[in-house]
Design an enzyme around this catalytic site. Sequence first.
Site, PDB file in Angstrom:
ATOM      1  N   GLU A  36      -0.415   4.701  -5.449  1.00 56.88           N
ATOM      2  CA  GLU A  36      -0.725   3.375  -4.931  1.00 56.88           C
ATOM      3  C   GLU A  36      -0.736   3.347  -3.402  1.00 56.88           C
ATOM      4  OE1 GLU A  36      -1.951   0.871  -6.393  1.00 56.88           O
ATOM      5  OE2 GLU A  36      -1.758   1.638  -8.426  1.00 56.88           O
ATOM      6  N   TYR A 119       2.091  -6.390  -4.063  1.00 55.28           N
ATOM      7  CA  TYR A 119       1.121  -5.733  -4.935  1.00 55.28           C
ATOM      8  C   TYR A 119       1.669  -4.410  -5.475  1.00 55.28           C
ATOM      9  CZ  TYR A 119      -2.285  -2.480  -6.454  1.00 55.28           C
ATOM     10  OH  TYR A 119      -2.890  -1.523  -7.203  1.00 55.28           O
ATOM     11  N   ASP A 137      -4.172  -7.076  -5.701  1.00 55.95           N
ATOM     12  CA  ASP A 137      -4.679  -6.451  -4.474  1.00 55.95           C
ATOM     13  C   ASP A 137      -5.970  -7.169  -4.078  1.00 55.95           C
ATOM     14  OD1 ASP A 137      -6.587  -5.571  -6.245  1.00 55.95           O
ATOM     15  OD2 ASP A 137      -6.379  -3.446  -5.771  1.00 55.95           O
TER      16      ASP A 137
END
Length: 346
Positions: A36, A119, A137
């Site tokens: 991520e 997020y 996001d």
Amino acid sequence: MFMQRVIQTLSRWYNLESRDLPWRQTTDAYCIWISEIILQQTRVVQGVGYYNRFVMELPNIQSLANAEEGDVLKLWQGLGYYSRARNLHYAAKQVMTEFGGVFPSTYKDILRLRGVGNYTAAAIASFAFGEKVPAIDGNVKRVGARFFGLHAPIHTIGFQKELFSLLFDLMDGADPNVFNQAMIEVGATLCLPTQPKCDVCPLAEACIARLQNLQKQIPVVAKKQKPKNKYFYYVDIEVGGERVLVRREGDGIWQQLYEFPMIEGDGPDWDLETVAKGLGIVENFVVKGEQSFKHQLTHQTIYARCWYLCISSDKFVLNDGWERLNEADFLLKPIHRLMEKMIKFT
Ligand code: ADE
């Protein structure tokens, strides 16, 4: 009932049509976290290579916590925004000290890690631990704004709160992992900013923007501020077969990365004499070449100029913080993207 069916359609679509990506094959929170953070910085296609290298070299939280910062930066090299890599390193140490070496397993705890925002915490909590929390996001903001027909500008807190609450309710009865991944996938592959592929979208039958033909009006995006111009002057000094590098300090861009000695100017037309004087170079040098570069960062445009100098005097004294490095050592140092461009030229 209707929404329940839409969610089922979305899950079915995801299971059949989604891209096969390495971080989707794991429930290891560490690997998901690394993926991520990398994906905040680059697109999926380039991210895959960085991800595979990263988890191969540093396969778990312990190895990252114990790594040298330079090695972490080296794995990050080329992605830009190096504070993200430094935050990764810091957060790994945090897991060791604050969580006994075990990756935190709830949204709330994951949020405590340095460099992890709403997020990312939601992505890790749902992908690795199945927690019901929407991962929002930039892409999901667009999907959500269209799906629910939200007209508030997407950067506002009001928009974000509303979307969070609507998605949270929508997730009822869904698998949080599949739901969040599917929303991300719709945003990345179908619900594109200018040409959304509504005809194949699993959300289409319930999407307000589509039903009202508002795909062009939604999402509402505020105008971006213009990037600032900066003027960086570099000298690449070759002395006795070695090169001079400096580690960048301070709180601006590229902290702790290596670069040629440089001075920042107030405009585009500084000459070598001014720059050499500013850098305190008193020895005679031969100018082998020079080149200008334009380097775009998110909030600034850097106009850089690099002179390639050769100094033959053995009396050459290094200024504070300057290091003379042979080629092998030079190549081991973490450097930023602009440096890569400048080195290619010399
Ligand atoms: N972008 C951010 N997270 C992602 C993920 N898990 N899969 C694909 N693209 C992403």
